[in-house]
Design an enzyme around this catalytic site. Structure first.
Site, short mmCIF file in Angstrom:
data_model
loop_
_atom_site.label_atom_id
_atom_site.label_comp_id
_atom_site.label_asym_id
_atom_site.label_seq_id
_atom_site.Cartn_x
_atom_site.Cartn_y
_atom_site.Cartn_z
N ASP A 1 0.12 40.25 65.03
CA ASP A 1 -0.08 38.25 65.57
C ASP A 1 -0.86 37.82 64.03
O ASP A 1 -1.21 39.02 62.89
CB ASP A 1 -1.19 38.21 66.87
N TYR B 1 6.24 40.53 69.30
CA TYR B 1 4.80 40.41 69.85
C TYR B 1 4.73 40.52 71.84
O TYR B 1 4.20 41.72 71.83
CB TYR B 1 4.64 38.96 69.12
N CYS C 1 -19.71 43.28 62.17
CA CYS C 1 -18.52 43.70 62.58
C CYS C 1 -18.78 45.09 62.95
O CYS C 1 -19.55 46.03 62.46
CB CYS C 1 -17.70 43.25 61.76
N GLU D 1 0.23 35.25 77.80
CA GLU D 1 0.47 35.35 76.17
C GLU D 1 1.97 34.45 75.74
O GLU D 1 1.62 33.84 74.34
CB GLU D 1 1.45 36.77 76.61
N GLY E 1 2.83 21.49 73.99
CA GLY E 1 3.77 21.50 73.67
C GLY E 1 4.31 23.04 73.15
O GLY E 1 4.71 23.74 74.09
#
Ligand code: SF4
Length: 381
Positions: A174, A156, A238, A73, A117
């Site tokens: 998110d 989160y 969907c 995560e 990063g």
């Protein structure tokens, strides 16, 4: 290409919310009526069935180990799935427990993260692993409050790790989830604004099922990453099309509302390239950005400032006396909202490395370089 990194949405740490009372409170903050029980059940049924058939086989989905899920995560915040995958596999092999990571040296922590990063994430995870060892006997705490108090664990991460690892009914929000919810409920709410984020968090909480909350959270994220994508959602494929208000209104493109773009800041820098036997002199950066990473000594330049004079002064402070000539090379790169232009200068002689600096070759894999320094080294090769 589909963008599937996770941009966590900040919010105060949450507590598990399975009780009707808590859902009532959450609904009150929402700008739209909460879904009826029948609508919730239909959403759960359709999305979970779709997820079980279509979820990508990702290494962190093969485990319920809370540490492994936590690592994934953290890596997936701001990083795409395909980029994170090899880093995750290497990291978990090297640091399979919080205890093993807690013993890592700062350089090893940064080296394990080099290329991903956002190094602050690695430092905070390291600090948190130390706290887990010191205060929780080396085991990831199941209690939301204890876990939420660890460094770098925001709302989160807390919800994602505890719902997937322990089945705690906490909702995630998110960028992907926010987009899906905004469209499903035709909710004009942007996660970049406090009011919009509050409404979306409340909606996410009102939907969290008591059973399989981790699967539900992952299913929402997966739908946002693979089907309900930002620009070209695949509504025909969907599983929630029948329940989607934006689709029914024929206004999918209107949701979520666009947030104003952040202005790019232009930054001018100069670095000194001092080479010795194919190695380049590097120092650690210090400060809020890229703290602890290595790159050639450099300075930031204000309008009209002379790179030669400022570089020489910075190098003198470091203990290096050298003359500099411009190479004519300018490297441009972008970090978050900063557009950076770096003038590359060459130092006339290579001294012994002063304290706090070292010569680094392109093949030194144990040294965590900034992305800029890696690019420079590649070019030198
Ligand atoms: Fe997204 Fe279209 Fe599905 Fe609605 S129907 S949730 S807009 S993909």
């Amino acid at each position: 290409m589909i963008r599937i990194s996770r941009t966590a949405v900040r919010g105060p740490a949450a507590k598990p919310a399975p009780t009707p009372e808590r859902h009532t409170t959450a609904r009150a903050a929402s700008a739209k009526p909460a879904p009826t029980p029948a609508r919730r059940a239909a959403l759960h049924h359709a999305l979970l069935a779709w997820y079980r058939r279509n979820a990508r086989d990702l290494p962190w989905r093969r485990t319920r180990d809370a540490w492994a899920i936590w690592v994934s995560e953290v890596m997936l915040q701001q990083t795409r799935v395909e980029t994170a995958r090899p880093f995750y596999l290497r990291f978990i092999e090297r640091y399979p427990t919080p205890a093993s990571f807690s013993r890592a040296h700062e350089d090893d922590v940064l080296a394990a993260w080099a290329g991903l990063g956002y190094y602050r994430r690695a430092r905070q995870l390291h600090e948190a692993a130390r706290d887990v060892v010191r205060e929780h006997g080396g085991r990831v705490p199941r209690d939301p409050e204890s876990f939420g108090n660890l460094p770098g664990v925001g709302r989160y991460t807390q919800a994602a790790v505890l719902s997937i690892g322990f089945g705690t009914p906490l909702a995630v929000l998110d960028g992907n989830v926010a987009r899906v919810l905004s469209r499903l409920f035709a909710l004009k709410a942007s996660v970049r604004e406090a009011r919009g984020a509050r409404a979306l968090w409340a909606l996410a909480e009102s939907l969290i099922p008591a059973r399989a909350p981790g699967d539900w959270n992952q299913a929402l994220m997966e739908l946002g990453a693979m089907v309900c994508t930002p620009r070209t959602p695949r509504c025909a494929a969907c599983p929630l099309q029948k329940q989607c208000r934006a689709f029914a209104l024929g206004r999918v493109a209107a949701y979520p509302p666009r947030a104003p773009r952040r202005e790019m800041e232009r930054v001018r820098r100069a670095v000194a390239l001092i080479e010795r036997h194919g190695r380049v002199l590097m120092t650690r950066r210090r400060g809020p950005l890229l703290d602890g990473l290595w790159e050639p000594p450099g300075v930031e330049l204000k309008n009209g400032e002379s790179a030669r004079a400022k570089l020489a002064a910075a190098l003198r402070r470091l203990g290096v006396r050298a003359a500099f000539e411009p190479t004519g090379r300018v490297v441009r790169h972008v970090i978050t909202h900063r557009k950076i232009e770096v003038e590359v200068w060459r130092g006339s002689r290579a001294p012994e490395p002063p304290r706090g600096s070292r010569y680094v070759s392109a093949t030194d894999s144990g040294v965590a370089l900034t992305a800029f320094a890696r690019r420079l080294m590649r070019d030198l090769e």
